[in-house]
Design a protein around this motif. Structure first.
Motif, short mmCIF file in Angstrom:
data_model
loop_
_atom_site.label_atom_id
_atom_site.label_comp_id
_atom_site.label_asym_id
_atom_site.label_seq_id
_atom_site.Cartn_x
_atom_site.Cartn_y
_atom_site.Cartn_z
N MET A 62 -1.16 17.73 5.44
CA MET A 62 -1.47 16.48 6.12
C MET A 62 -0.22 15.64 6.30
O MET A 62 0.05 15.12 7.39
CB MET A 62 -2.53 15.71 5.32
N ALA A 63 0.58 15.49 5.23
CA ALA A 63 1.78 14.66 5.30
C ALA A 63 2.82 15.25 6.24
O ALA A 63 3.45 14.53 7.03
CB ALA A 63 2.38 14.49 3.91
N ALA A 64 3.00 16.57 6.19
CA ALA A 64 4.04 17.22 6.98
C ALA A 64 3.76 17.18 8.47
O ALA A 64 4.69 17.10 9.29
CB ALA A 64 4.22 18.67 6.53
N GLN A 299 4.06 -1.01 3.18
CA GLN A 299 2.92 -0.10 3.31
C GLN A 299 3.04 1.06 2.34
O GLN A 299 2.06 1.45 1.68
CB GLN A 299 2.86 0.42 4.75
N THR A 300 4.24 1.61 2.23
CA THR A 300 4.48 2.71 1.27
C THR A 300 4.20 2.25 -0.15
O THR A 300 3.53 2.95 -0.93
CB THR A 300 5.94 3.19 1.38
N ILE A 301 4.69 1.07 -0.51
CA ILE A 301 4.52 0.57 -1.86
C ILE A 301 3.05 0.26 -2.15
O ILE A 301 2.56 0.47 -3.27
CB ILE A 301 5.40 -0.68 -2.08
N GLN A 302 2.32 -0.21 -1.15
CA GLN A 302 0.90 -0.52 -1.35
C GLN A 302 0.11 0.74 -1.70
O GLN A 302 -0.69 0.74 -2.64
CB GLN A 302 0.34 -1.16 -0.07
N ASN A 429 1.08 8.47 3.28
CA ASN A 429 0.88 9.70 2.49
C ASN A 429 1.97 9.89 1.46
O ASN A 429 1.72 10.30 0.32
CB ASN A 429 0.83 10.91 3.42
N LEU A 430 3.21 9.58 1.85
CA LEU A 430 4.32 9.68 0.91
C LEU A 430 4.13 8.71 -0.25
O LEU A 430 4.35 9.05 -1.41
CB LEU A 430 5.65 9.41 1.62
#
Length: 483
Positions: A62-64, A299-302, A429-430
């Motif tokens: 999914m992430a890739a 967003q990543t940190i959330q 996703n990361l």
């Protein structure tokens, strides 16, 4: 969309439910398997590690492919990509339902559901962005989708536990098949405004490079639970060859270095294509917008904070308190309720406050929640001591998830929505993978996850949340004009 303004608004609102429901199903699939690992392994004749591998492969797939999937929305059309993703996802869920061995489970769950998610998730956010012009309306419906994502992640263990305990694990996959079939019927409501200009060409090499780079980065992060972050807890072998001995440098950094090198190659490739006036997979101008970059960081940190916290609490409840999956899910209800309450108020808050202020307030609320958890929760304390802290964490996450998505998606015109949506979902996703890996690296290394390891994991999440608050301070008071 054609017709009067009122008719266009009504049509836009009608398509929100199938989009949000699809996001719920994908988020549910990412977490519900965790409570049925042993049951599935015994039933299909494989090991626990084999099922854990299928879960990891789902996340990696999914992430890739999220960026490549989002680019296809510009080529196939947003609705067509959404429907295609549903068909692929539903096929994968059906194969997983029928799986009698690990091979079919990997094909169905890990690959097809992962590919389907990468195809259908980006159009969800693009369609809402182009359907609603004003920030308040976007905030309201981004709030609905964000609530669906948070609810799916939080409810996955609870619903998965209930279904597995009462009916069986196959029923969990079959319910996804039925849900996807219903969404396909409802997708008739989805209206995709026609794009202007020629369709871009698909950058095949760029898609391969971005997918490979993200694959290795996320794989490296996920391996931290097994090998640790710095010193390898066990020997790293490929076949019968020992590449890194126990006590050597963790292979996590080998995978991350490979991924980073491929991503550097990807960015050079993208810049070269743009220099020669060819369509790249992602335009480099997306990375020149300060507001969007800061929004992507928050967003990543959330997502890191949310998934990391859910993981820490779940491990503590199950390994220290002896709770089963259903009891664990019920304990997490205050966080889920907080996300839903905040998301429901997203439109009202967007009209009264700037997105920057809401993100800062969200991080501040989450920090208060961590403070209450650290202050009140002990190994033998009443389960109600979790509620105040989890409620505040849920409220804070709900407030800022919607605001960050709005900041990122609204930073670019319609022609860039495919690119920025895929990039936005990739960093989410990361962040989710990082949250679980960071928290797990502390808890897995401890012989007993209660006491100091539990407090240390929550403290680490709090420190990362504080960094997010600092980043939110840097977001400009007023978003610059889209380029």
């Amino acid at each position: 969309m054609t017709g009067t303004a009122e008719e266009r608004t009504t049509a836009a609102r009608a398509m929100v439910f199938p989009l949000a429901f699809a996001q719920f199903v994908c988020s549910y699939a990412a977490t519900n398997m965790n409570v049925a690992i042993s049951t599935i392994a015994d039933d299909i004749g494989t090991s626990v590690r084999g099922i854990q591998t299928t879960i990891t492969l789902f996340t990696l797939t999914m992430a890739a492919l999220m960026i490549a999937g989002s680019k296809l929305t510009d080529i196939w059309g947003r609705k067509a990509c959404f429907v295609a993703g549903l068909v692929v996802y539903g096929t994968g869920a059906l194969l997983a339902t029928l799986a009698q061995g690990l091979g079919l489970m990997v094909i169905g769950y890990s690959l097809l559901e992962g590919v389907g998610s990468a195809l259908l998730i980006p159009p969800i956010y693009i369609l809402i962005t182009v359907a609603f012009d004003d920030t308040g309306s976007r905030a309201k419906y981004f709030g609905v989708v964000s609530a669906a994502a948070g609810l799916g992640s939080a409810a996955g263990p609870l619903l998965g536990g209930v279904i597995t305990s009462s009916i069986g694990w196959r029923a969990s996959f079959l319910s996804q098949v039925l849900a996807v079939a219903w969404i396909l019927v409802l997708s008739r409501r989805v209206i995709d405004p026609p794009r202007t200009g020629p369709k871009p060409h698909f950058d095949g090499l760029g898609a391969v490079l971005s997918a490979a780079g993200l694959f290795f980065v996320v794989l490296g992060v996920l391996q931290s639970g097994t090998y640790g972050w710095f010193v390898s807890r066990e020997a790293f072998t490929v076949g019968d060859v020992e590449l890194i001995p126990k006590g050597g440098i963790s292979p996590v950094w080998v995978f991350i270095a490979i991924g980073a090198a491929i991503l550097c190659w990807f960015f050079l490739h993208v810049r070269q294509r743009e220099k020669h006036h060819k369509n790249p997979l992602v335009s480099v101008r997306l990375f020149r917008d300060r507001t969007s970059n800061l929004g992507l960081t928050t967003q990543t940190i959330q997502w890191l904070t949310m998934q990391g916290t859910f993981f820490v609490i779940s491990v503590f409840l199950q390994q220290v308190r002896g709770f089963n999956a259903i009891q664990t899910g019920l304990t997490l209800i205050p966080a889920t309720a907080g996300i839903l309450i905040a998301s429901a108020a997203a439109e009202r808050m967007a009209h009264r406050h700037s997105q920057r202020r809401l993100i800062r307030a969200g991080f501040g609320t989450v920090l208060l929640g961590f403070g209450l958890l650290l202050l009140l929760v002990r190994e033998q304390s009443n389960v109600l001591t979790f509620a105040p802290g989890l409620l505040l964490i849920g409220l804070g996450i709900g407030i800022m998830l919607t605001a960050s998505v709005n900041v990122v998606q609204s930073s670019f015109p319609e022609r860039d929505q495919g690119d920025i949506s895929g990039l936005s979902r990739s960093v989410s996703n990361l962040g989710s993978s990082l949250g679980t890996a960071l928290a797990g690296s502390i808890l897995v290394a401890a012989s007993h996850p209660g006491g100091r390891p539990f407090a240390l994991s929550l403290t680490m999440m709090a420190v990362i949340t504080f960094i997010g608050w600092v980043v939110a301070l840097l977001i400009p008071r007023r978003r610059p004009e889209s380029r």
